[in-house]
Design a protein around this motif. Structure first.
Motif, PDB file in Angstrom:
ATOM      1  N   LYS A 148      41.679  41.837  16.971  1.00  0.00           N
ATOM      2  CA  LYS A 148      42.404  40.900  17.828  1.00  0.00           C
ATOM      3  C   LYS A 148      41.381  40.013  18.527  1.00  0.00           C
ATOM      4  CE  LYS A 148      46.591  39.815  19.388  1.00  0.00           C
ATOM      5  NZ  LYS A 148      47.722  39.511  18.496  1.00  0.00           N
ATOM      6  N   SER A 149      41.624  38.698  18.523  1.00  0.00           N
ATOM      7  CA  SER A 149      40.711  37.747  19.165  1.00  0.00           C
ATOM      8  C   SER A 149      41.458  37.040  20.291  1.00  0.00           C
ATOM      9  CB  SER A 149      40.196  36.727  18.146  1.00  0.00           C
ATOM     10  OG  SER A 149      39.422  37.363  17.160  1.00  0.00           O
ATOM     11  N   ARG A 150      41.108  37.397  21.534  1.00  0.00           N
ATOM     12  CA  ARG A 150      41.849  36.851  22.671  1.00  0.00           C
ATOM     13  C   ARG A 150      40.903  36.366  23.766  1.00  0.00           C
ATOM     14  NH1 ARG A 150      46.451  40.970  24.434  1.00  0.00           N
ATOM     15  NH2 ARG A 150      44.707  42.461  24.549  1.00  0.00           N
ATOM     16  N   CYS A 151      41.505  35.691  24.731  1.00  0.00           N
ATOM     17  CA  CYS A 151      40.766  35.152  25.881  1.00  0.00           C
ATOM     18  C   CYS A 151      41.349  35.749  27.156  1.00  0.00           C
ATOM     19  CB  CYS A 151      40.868  33.624  25.889  1.00  0.00           C
ATOM     20  SG  CYS A 151      39.989  32.827  27.249  1.00  0.00           S
ATOM     21  N   PHE A 152      40.507  36.447  27.920  1.00  0.00           N
ATOM     22  CA  PHE A 152      40.904  37.077  29.174  1.00  0.00           C
ATOM     23  C   PHE A 152      40.402  36.197  30.330  1.00  0.00           C
ATOM     24  CE2 PHE A 152      40.668  40.201  25.917  1.00  0.00           C
ATOM     25  CZ  PHE A 152      41.528  41.247  26.245  1.00  0.00           C
ATOM     26  N   VAL A 153      41.298  35.832  31.235  1.00  0.00           N
ATOM     27  CA  VAL A 153      40.931  34.915  32.314  1.00  0.00           C
ATOM     28  C   VAL A 153      41.360  35.489  33.665  1.00  0.00           C
ATOM     29  CG1 VAL A 153      41.211  32.601  33.292  1.00  0.00           C
ATOM     30  CG2 VAL A 153      41.167  32.904  30.799  1.00  0.00           C
ATOM     31  N   SER A 154      40.413  35.514  34.594  1.00  0.00           N
ATOM     32  CA  SER A 154      40.705  35.857  35.983  1.00  0.00           C
ATOM     33  C   SER A 154      40.344  34.669  36.860  1.00  0.00           C
ATOM     34  CB  SER A 154      39.913  37.088  36.428  1.00  0.00           C
ATOM     35  OG  SER A 154      40.079  37.304  37.823  1.00  0.00           O
ATOM     36  N   ASP A 208      43.662  50.311  35.288  1.00  0.00           N
ATOM     37  CA  ASP A 208      44.988  49.949  35.783  1.00  0.00           C
ATOM     38  C   ASP A 208      45.012  48.569  36.435  1.00  0.00           C
ATOM     39  OD1 ASP A 208      43.680  50.447  38.185  1.00  0.00           O
ATOM     40  OD2 ASP A 208      44.868  52.202  38.715  1.00  0.00           O
ATOM     41  N   LYS A 209      43.827  47.957  36.594  1.00  0.00           N
ATOM     42  CA  LYS A 209      43.760  46.588  37.119  1.00  0.00           C
ATOM     43  C   LYS A 209      43.362  45.577  36.046  1.00  0.00           C
ATOM     44  CE  LYS A 209      42.839  47.650  41.959  1.00  0.00           C
ATOM     45  NZ  LYS A 209      41.955  47.379  43.139  1.00  0.00           N
ATOM     46  N   LEU A 210      43.274  46.067  34.804  1.00  0.00           N
ATOM     47  CA  LEU A 210      42.864  45.209  33.690  1.00  0.00           C
ATOM     48  C   LEU A 210      43.937  45.197  32.611  1.00  0.00           C
ATOM     49  CD1 LEU A 210      39.145  46.322  33.311  1.00  0.00           C
ATOM     50  CD2 LEU A 210      39.924  44.053  34.012  1.00  0.00           C
ATOM     51  N   PRO A 211      44.002  44.115  31.817  1.00  0.00           N
ATOM     52  CA  PRO A 211      44.940  44.090  30.696  1.00  0.00           C
ATOM     53  C   PRO A 211      44.570  45.146  29.655  1.00  0.00           C
ATOM     54  CG  PRO A 211      44.084  41.893  31.192  1.00  0.00           C
ATOM     55  CD  PRO A 211      43.255  42.867  31.954  1.00  0.00           C
ATOM     56  N   VAL A 238      36.168  51.722  26.548  1.00  0.00           N
ATOM     57  CA  VAL A 238      35.895  53.156  26.517  1.00  0.00           C
ATOM     58  C   VAL A 238      37.199  53.932  26.686  1.00  0.00           C
ATOM     59  CG1 VAL A 238      33.524  52.947  27.319  1.00  0.00           C
ATOM     60  CG2 VAL A 238      35.358  53.203  28.989  1.00  0.00           C
ATOM     61  N   SER A 239      38.254  53.220  27.086  1.00  0.00           N
ATOM     62  CA  SER A 239      39.598  53.801  27.109  1.00  0.00           C
ATOM     63  C   SER A 239      40.553  52.747  26.560  1.00  0.00           C
ATOM     64  CB  SER A 239      39.979  54.262  28.518  1.00  0.00           C
ATOM     65  OG  SER A 239      39.825  53.223  29.452  1.00  0.00           O
ATOM     66  N   ASN A 240      41.507  52.274  27.347  1.00  0.00           N
ATOM     67  CA  ASN A 240      42.474  51.310  26.814  1.00  0.00           C
ATOM     68  C   ASN A 240      42.321  49.909  27.406  1.00  0.00           C
ATOM     69  OD1 ASN A 240      43.380  51.853  29.372  1.00  0.00           O
ATOM     70  ND2 ASN A 240      45.484  52.316  28.790  1.00  0.00           N
ATOM     71  N   CYS A 241      41.130  49.605  27.924  1.00  0.00           N
ATOM     72  CA  CYS A 241      40.860  48.267  28.454  1.00  0.00           C
ATOM     73  C   CYS A 241      39.407  47.919  28.174  1.00  0.00           C
ATOM     74  CB  CYS A 241      41.138  48.201  29.958  1.00  0.00           C
ATOM     75  SG  CYS A 241      39.988  49.197  30.948  1.00  0.00           S
ATOM     76  N   LEU A 242      39.071  46.647  28.305  1.00  0.00           N
ATOM     77  CA  LEU A 242      37.673  46.257  28.204  1.00  0.00           C
ATOM     78  C   LEU A 242      36.893  46.918  29.339  1.00  0.00           C
ATOM     79  CD1 LEU A 242      37.955  42.440  27.382  1.00  0.00           C
ATOM     80  CD2 LEU A 242      37.302  44.285  25.810  1.00  0.00           C
ATOM     81  N   ASN A 243      35.641  47.205  29.089  1.00  0.00           N
ATOM     82  CA  ASN A 243      34.786  47.854  30.071  1.00  0.00           C
ATOM     83  C   ASN A 243      34.103  46.772  30.901  1.00  0.00           C
ATOM     84  OD1 ASN A 243      33.705  50.086  31.302  1.00  0.00           O
ATOM     85  ND2 ASN A 243      32.082  50.407  29.809  1.00  0.00           N
ATOM     86  N   ILE A 244      34.488  46.634  32.162  1.00  0.00           N
ATOM     87  CA  ILE A 244      33.981  45.546  33.005  1.00  0.00           C
ATOM     88  C   ILE A 244      33.435  46.108  34.307  1.00  0.00           C
ATOM     89  CG2 ILE A 244      34.546  43.396  34.200  1.00  0.00           C
ATOM     90  CD1 ILE A 244      36.811  42.974  32.219  1.00  0.00           C
ATOM     91  N   ILE A 245      32.196  45.727  34.635  1.00  0.00           N
ATOM     92  CA  ILE A 245      31.595  46.098  35.915  1.00  0.00           C
ATOM     93  C   ILE A 245      31.226  44.831  36.671  1.00  0.00           C
ATOM     94  CG2 ILE A 245      30.763  48.355  35.170  1.00  0.00           C
ATOM     95  CD1 ILE A 245      27.988  47.098  34.752  1.00  0.00           C
ATOM     96  N   ILE A 246      31.277  44.911  38.002  1.00  0.00           N
ATOM     97  CA  ILE A 246      30.944  43.756  38.838  1.00  0.00           C
ATOM     98  C   ILE A 246      29.994  44.176  39.956  1.00  0.00           C
ATOM     99  CG2 ILE A 246      33.139  42.591  38.369  1.00  0.00           C
ATOM    100  CD1 ILE A 246      34.054  43.421  41.190  1.00  0.00           C
ATOM    101  N   GLY A 289      38.194  38.683  39.230  1.00  0.00           N
ATOM    102  CA  GLY A 289      38.489  39.971  38.630  1.00  0.00           C
ATOM    103  C   GLY A 289      39.611  40.765  39.257  1.00  0.00           C
ATOM    104  N   ASN A 290      40.262  40.219  40.262  1.00  0.00           N
ATOM    105  CA  ASN A 290      41.362  40.950  40.894  1.00  0.00           C
ATOM    106  C   ASN A 290      42.630  40.941  40.052  1.00  0.00           C
ATOM    107  OD1 ASN A 290      40.123  41.801  43.446  1.00  0.00           O
ATOM    108  ND2 ASN A 290      40.017  39.627  43.911  1.00  0.00           N
ATOM    109  N   THR A 291      42.946  39.807  39.444  1.00  0.00           N
ATOM    110  CA  THR A 291      44.108  39.694  38.561  1.00  0.00           C
ATOM    111  C   THR A 291      43.683  38.989  37.283  1.00  0.00           C
ATOM    112  OG1 THR A 291      44.800  37.591  39.561  1.00  0.00           O
ATOM    113  CG2 THR A 291      45.727  39.623  40.498  1.00  0.00           C
TER     114      THR A 291
END
Length: 353
Positions: free
Chosen positions: A207-213, A173-176, A151-159, A217-219
């Motif tokens: 772009k096809s990528r893999c995001f890993v924490s 600011d805590k996400l790639p 919705v801005s410049n990162c994936l939209n993630i809720i926990i 979800g902290n880093t």
């Protein structure tokens, strides 16, 4: 005498091979047949199912959701309306206490449904013209994750850390940062996976990528994949991890569903590096990929636009098992029975070895 020795040696080799096959377990060799039996029919598009003991829960479009008792075949149908809106639910997850369903598009609506189906509660709502949630999973009774398009410049993630009663958005600011045109596909509720404290998310589009924490979800770390990308409808549509290390991604070009090149890849290091497999063979566009239980990460099933395909060698070779192109998502009950949802139906797939 030489003939006897030759026969004895040959018999020893045969018995040894047979013993080795038995040690490996016959269910790791190959499928001989998959029998498909329709167990549910309705006017509904089902892209999210979850198994809860002897129940199968599903969610779909037009606000519809429900459950099937896999022992008695008794069916429950529910429907959610919010004002004049009939939400489309493409994400579903469970804890021991409840079932959760999450809608795509604006507004995003996340409902908690009690196991007895009597209480349906809205626990999260998000309004944004760009909001579009793709997938949701729970790790245990308390921790859950849902992800969606930027919705801005990162994936939209809720926990959630309290069993889904409250949800918090991870700030950008805590996400790639995402690349231009990078998003995800709500094809089968398989964009996010939780393995112990690890969160794994896959993207698609340009772009096809893999995001890993590694720490809930902290880093985050981001890894490139070789899956086809560059257009709006290309990329990773589905992923599954057998354990923390062995994972598989699949997808392709939705507009060229027969194209089976650059659409399958495997990792053995938790998503850091990926290798293309099964080039120019097997399935084309993939909607859902799943590892077969108890296969040591060797056996996989894929449903999608070119039918149902099976591999028993980590995706290197594939065999078409069913022509059905109307299945969107699949989950295993055990290594011999799976259930798949799709266009107007849910089917039971019985696997013969």
């Amino acid at each position: 005498m030489r003939k006897k020795l030759f026969f004895f040696s040959l018999l020893t080799i045969v018995l040894s091979c047979k013993e080795q096959i038995l040690k490996q377990g016959s269910k790791q060799i190959t499928f001989t047949k998959i029998i498909s039996e329709e167990i549910y029919n309705d006017s509904i598009s089902i892209r999210a199912i979850v198994l809860d003991s002897n129940q199968l829960w599903f969610s779909g479009n037009n606000g519809k959701y429900g459950a099937i008792d896999l022992v008695t075949q008794k069916k429950f149908r529910g429907r959610i309306n919010k004002d004049s809106l009939h939400p489309e639910f493409r994400s579903i997850a469970k804890t021991k206490d409840a079932i959760f369903i999450l809608s795509v598009a604006n507004p995003a609506l996340l409902y908690k449904i009690s196991n007895d189906r009597k209480v349906v509660k809205l626990v999260y709502q998000e309004e944004n013209e760009k909001v579009f949630y793709d997938s949701m999973q729970f790790l245990d009774t308390n921790f859950g994750v849902a992800m969606g398009d930027p919705v801005s410049n990162c994936l939209n993630i809720i926990i959630t850390n309290d069993g889904g009663n409250t949800w918090q958005k991870i700030p950008c600011d805590k996400l790639p940062k995402v690349e231009e045109g990078e998003a995800a596909f709500a094809a089968s509720n398989t964009n996010v996976m939780l393995r112990n404290n690890k969160i794994i998310i896959v993207s698609g589009g340009k772009k096809s990528r893999c995001f890993v924490s590694e720490d809930k979800g902290n880093t985050w770390q981001v890894y490139n994949t070789p899956i086809v990308q560059g257009k709006t409808m290309t990329g990773i549509f589905t992923a599954d991890f057998y354990d923390e290390n062995i994972g598989f991604i699949a997808g392709g070009d939705y507009e060229k569903q027969e194209d089976n090149s650059n659409n399958k890849a495997i990792t053995k290091d938790g998503g850091k590096t990926w290798q293309l497999v099964g080039q120019s063979q097997g399935f084309g566009y993939a909607s859902c990929i799943q590892f077969v239980p108890n296969s040591k990460g060797k056996s996989l099933i894929c449903v999608g636009g070119t039918g149902v395909h099976y591999s028993n060698d980590s995706g290197n070779t594939w065999k078409k098992m069913l022509e059905d192109k109307d299945l969107y998502t699949i989950r295993f009950q055990n290594d011999s029975i799976a259930y798949a949802g799709g266009k107007n139906k849910i089917v039971k797939l019985t696997i013969e070895y």
